[in-house]
Scaffold this motif. Sequence first.
Motif, PDB file in Angstrom:
ATOM      1  N   MET A  61       0.255  -1.033  -0.078  1.00 41.99           N
ATOM      2  CA  MET A  61       0.114   0.031  -0.061  1.00 41.99           C
ATOM      3  C   MET A  61       0.853   0.980   0.252  1.00 41.99           C
ATOM      4  O   MET A  61       0.761   2.039  -1.002  1.00 41.99           O
ATOM      5  CB  MET A  61      -0.953   0.015   1.353  1.00 41.99           C
ATOM      6  N   TYR A  62       2.044   1.213   1.341  1.00 41.25           N
ATOM      7  CA  TYR A  62       2.899   2.191   0.513  1.00 41.25           C
ATOM      8  C   TYR A  62       3.704   3.019  -0.783  1.00 41.25           C
ATOM      9  O   TYR A  62       3.693   3.923  -1.686  1.00 41.25           O
ATOM     10  CB  TYR A  62       3.497   2.326   1.679  1.00 41.25           C
ATOM     11  N   GLN A  63       3.552   1.542  -1.293  1.00 40.03           N
ATOM     12  CA  GLN A  63       4.575   1.694  -2.784  1.00 40.03           C
ATOM     13  C   GLN A  63       3.543   2.204  -3.442  1.00 40.03           C
ATOM     14  O   GLN A  63       3.625   2.961  -4.677  1.00 40.03           O
ATOM     15  CB  GLN A  63       5.371   0.061  -3.121  1.00 40.03           C
ATOM     16  N   ASP A  64       2.171   1.451  -3.321  1.00 43.19           N
ATOM     17  CA  ASP A  64       0.706   2.094  -4.595  1.00 43.19           C
ATOM     18  C   ASP A  64       0.907   3.964  -3.720  1.00 43.19           C
ATOM     19  O   ASP A  64       0.754   4.509  -4.916  1.00 43.19           O
ATOM     20  CB  ASP A  64       0.375   1.777  -3.911  1.00 43.19           C
ATOM     21  N   ARG A  65       1.002   4.446  -3.223  1.00 40.40           N
ATOM     22  CA  ARG A  65       1.420   5.863  -2.029  1.00 40.40           C
ATOM     23  C   ARG A  65       2.164   6.721  -2.691  1.00 40.40           C
ATOM     24  O   ARG A  65       1.785   7.373  -3.603  1.00 40.40           O
ATOM     25  CB  ARG A  65       0.747   5.411  -0.520  1.00 40.40           C
ATOM     26  N   LEU A  66       3.359   5.728  -2.873  1.00 41.69           N
ATOM     27  CA  LEU A  66       4.879   6.731  -2.844  1.00 41.69           C
ATOM     28  C   LEU A  66       4.617   6.839  -4.399  1.00 41.69           C
ATOM     29  O   LEU A  66       4.994   7.561  -5.148  1.00 41.69           O
ATOM     30  CB  LEU A  66       5.698   5.615  -2.952  1.00 41.69           C
ATOM     31  N   ASN A  67       4.110   5.676  -5.364  1.00 39.48           N
ATOM     32  CA  ASN A  67       3.939   5.938  -7.592  1.00 39.48           C
ATOM     33  C   ASN A  67       3.122   6.768  -7.307  1.00 39.48           C
ATOM     34  O   ASN A  67       2.912   8.445  -7.608  1.00 39.48           O
ATOM     35  CB  ASN A  67       3.170   4.408  -7.337  1.00 39.48           C
ATOM     36  N   ALA A  68       1.737   6.639  -6.588  1.00 38.27           N
ATOM     37  CA  ALA A  68       0.835   8.023  -7.135  1.00 38.27           C
ATOM     38  C   ALA A  68       0.790   9.474  -6.097  1.00 38.27           C
ATOM     39  O   ALA A  68       0.967  10.712  -7.115  1.00 38.27           O
ATOM     40  CB  ALA A  68      -0.239   7.341  -5.736  1.00 38.27           C
ATOM     41  N   LEU A  69       2.092   9.735  -5.001  1.00 42.56           N
ATOM     42  CA  LEU A  69       2.917  11.178  -5.078  1.00 42.56           C
ATOM     43  C   LEU A  69       3.308  10.739  -5.680  1.00 42.56           C
ATOM     44  O   LEU A  69       3.916  12.192  -6.388  1.00 42.56           O
ATOM     45  CB  LEU A  69       3.093  10.619  -3.451  1.00 42.56           C
ATOM     46  N   ALA A  70       4.590  10.016  -6.703  1.00 40.13           N
ATOM     47  CA  ALA A  70       5.010  10.668  -7.809  1.00 40.13           C
ATOM     48  C   ALA A  70       4.587  11.107  -9.021  1.00 40.13           C
ATOM     49  O   ALA A  70       4.888  12.108  -9.863  1.00 40.13           O
ATOM     50  CB  ALA A  70       6.517   9.030  -7.794  1.00 40.13           C
ATOM     51  N   GLU A  71       3.657  10.228  -9.594  1.00 36.85           N
ATOM     52  CA  GLU A  71       2.773  10.913 -11.011  1.00 36.85           C
ATOM     53  C   GLU A  71       2.224  11.889  -9.666  1.00 36.85           C
ATOM     54  O   GLU A  71       2.261  13.064 -11.299  1.00 36.85           O
ATOM     55  CB  GLU A  71       1.961   9.713 -10.685  1.00 36.85           C
ATOM     56  N   GLU A  72       2.092  12.431  -8.431  1.00 40.73           N
ATOM     57  CA  GLU A  72       1.104  13.436  -9.081  1.00 40.73           C
ATOM     58  C   GLU A  72       2.739  15.035  -8.639  1.00 40.73           C
ATOM     59  O   GLU A  72       2.068  15.844  -9.406  1.00 40.73           O
ATOM     60  CB  GLU A  72       0.586  13.400  -6.963  1.00 40.73           C
ATOM     61  N   ARG A  73       3.293  14.907  -8.172  1.00 43.67           N
ATOM     62  CA  ARG A  73       4.805  16.026  -8.291  1.00 43.67           C
ATOM     63  C   ARG A  73       4.429  15.676  -9.398  1.00 43.67           C
ATOM     64  O   ARG A  73       4.727  16.521 -10.095  1.00 43.67           O
ATOM     65  CB  ARG A  73       5.551  14.572  -7.429  1.00 43.67           C
ATOM     66  N   ASN A  74       5.280  14.664 -10.490  1.00 45.99           N
ATOM     67  CA  ASN A  74       5.409  14.890 -12.105  1.00 45.99           C
ATOM     68  C   ASN A  74       4.318  15.409 -12.141  1.00 45.99           C
ATOM     69  O   ASN A  74       4.395  16.896 -13.532  1.00 45.99           O
ATOM     70  CB  ASN A  74       5.296  13.641 -12.587  1.00 45.99           C
ATOM     71  N   ALA A  75       3.035  15.135 -12.160  1.00 45.70           N
ATOM     72  CA  ALA A  75       1.833  16.185 -12.788  1.00 45.70           C
ATOM     73  C   ALA A  75       2.424  17.744 -12.715  1.00 45.70           C
ATOM     74  O   ALA A  75       2.462  18.847 -12.976  1.00 45.70           O
ATOM     75  CB  ALA A  75       0.307  15.570 -12.398  1.00 45.70           C
ATOM     76  N   ARG A  76       2.589  17.706 -11.274  1.00 47.36           N
ATOM     77  CA  ARG A  76       3.082  19.009 -10.624  1.00 47.36           C
ATOM     78  C   ARG A  76       3.737  20.164 -11.607  1.00 47.36           C
ATOM     79  O   ARG A  76       3.254  21.225 -11.188  1.00 47.36           O
ATOM     80  CB  ARG A  76       3.173  19.252  -8.614  1.00 47.36           C
ATOM     81  N   ALA A  77       4.701  19.383 -11.369  1.00 46.93           N
ATOM     82  CA  ALA A  77       5.807  20.070 -11.655  1.00 46.93           C
ATOM     83  C   ALA A  77       5.788  20.131 -13.753  1.00 46.93           C
ATOM     84  O   ALA A  77       6.315  21.531 -13.658  1.00 46.93           O
ATOM     85  CB  ALA A  77       7.450  18.702 -11.721  1.00 46.93           C
ATOM     86  N   THR A  78       4.874  19.562 -14.484  1.00 46.71           N
ATOM     87  CA  THR A  78       4.652  19.504 -15.885  1.00 46.71           C
ATOM     88  C   THR A  78       3.684  20.936 -15.706  1.00 46.71           C
ATOM     89  O   THR A  78       3.660  21.539 -16.654  1.00 46.71           O
ATOM     90  CB  THR A  78       4.020  18.248 -16.136  1.00 46.71           C
ATOM     91  N   GLU A  79       2.310  20.894 -15.241  1.00 43.28           N
ATOM     92  CA  GLU A  79       1.774  22.030 -14.971  1.00 43.28           C
ATOM     93  C   GLU A  79       2.610  23.759 -14.297  1.00 43.28           C
ATOM     94  O   GLU A  79       2.334  24.359 -15.111  1.00 43.28           O
ATOM     95  CB  GLU A  79       0.623  22.023 -13.311  1.00 43.28           C
TER      96      GLU A  79
END
Length: 446
Positions: free
Chosen positions: A81-99
């Motif tokens: 679950m934590y790895q899934d959360r980290l992956n989701a946070l990484a994707e969200e971070r990348n999305a924020r950086a792209t924005e």
Amino acid sequence: MNSQLASRVNATLERHLPEQRLFLKSNEGTRFVRLRPLTQAGMILGSAVLVGWTIIVTSFFLIDTISAGNAREQAQREELMYQDRLNALAEERNARATEARMAQERFALAMDQVSDMQTRLLDAEERARELETAVDRIQASLRTTIEQRDAARIEVAALQSELQADTGSMQTAAARERELSETLAFLTEALEETAQDRDLTLLAMADAAQTIEELNFQAALDQERQERVFSQIEDAVALSMEPLDEMFRAAGLATDDIIGQVRATYSGQGGPLTPIAMSTSGDRPDRLSGRANEVLSTLDQLNLYRIAAEQLPFSMPVGGNYRMTSPFGWRRDPINGGRRMHNGTDFAGARGTPILAGGDGVVTYAGRMSGYGNIVEIRHAFGLSTRYGHLSRIRVSEGERVSRGQLIGDMGNTGRSTGTHLHYEVRRNNDPVNPMTFITAGRDVF
């Protein structure tokens, strides 16, 4: 006394456990052993106790095995679950950086459009001034010509009166008549030129009015386009600022102090963005210029936030699979027992797991320390420092400047430790604080 008691007990047990004899045959003869009821009862009781003890121990062993299996499964589920959360946070971070990157690109494009529109407005103002100057000159020339015409009319009237009243010779009258004819011809020519100039002036004024109307319409379109561009830029900047504000507030850091200190100590290239001054006459900037200056000020603040976030320990210090085994706060000492304060957070993992710097800083200590074993200590900005203990290998040296996410050591079991793990501390002015406050605050940004 004891023999009588034993005899009574044997007599009592005789009905259920009659006396038995165990014959033993050898080369020397045959012998037998008498097993009295009391002896048989003792053997049965001992056997029962042994069997019961075996059953109880086996039950405890099975329960412990099942519990350990459930705990491992639970740990594996939590890790997934934590790895899934980290992956989701990484994707969200990348999305924020792209924005944020797209917002900066949109802002740069908008600045180019604003500059182009400003150039067109300046050209339009120059053309309007030239047209106004031409109209003023034509009107002045027209007024001068009219004044000359009126003066000529007055002179003609005076000459006619003088001619009628003159009683002189015919030669004087003829000369005056010629002079009058020449004056009339000159006045007629001047009036014709004035009429032509008047017609040209009217046409120029009509063209100027149409040009001014077109310029006003183009200015209205440019203003509407600027309003739409600035709205998009402001929304993008606000979207980028929100997670940074929440991160600093969650970590208990005052944003005003952060901005002031970064602005005072940052020595990199660039610096704060210079405000735009769009006034062509040296007056105070108009509403559009003020709005652009506000966007630039917010972008400058966003840049200072980014610099501060890089310097603070918001990142996870473990670069591989791990599990948190001991949080910050009071706990039972794992070696000596008793209640003791735990100044950091423990992350267990495999030996050699990469240990990363939580933020930019300078290594103030790299070596062995009592209790910590192999330890690295990094000094960050705003009075914060981090410690990484029980390392199996140190990969940096004292005085070295490190960046957030840089490899500084390997996980190990050195010092006062019961297993392979990282002891991670965050200190503010040398007072320990909960590291998870910073890690949790930075999860939505990094």
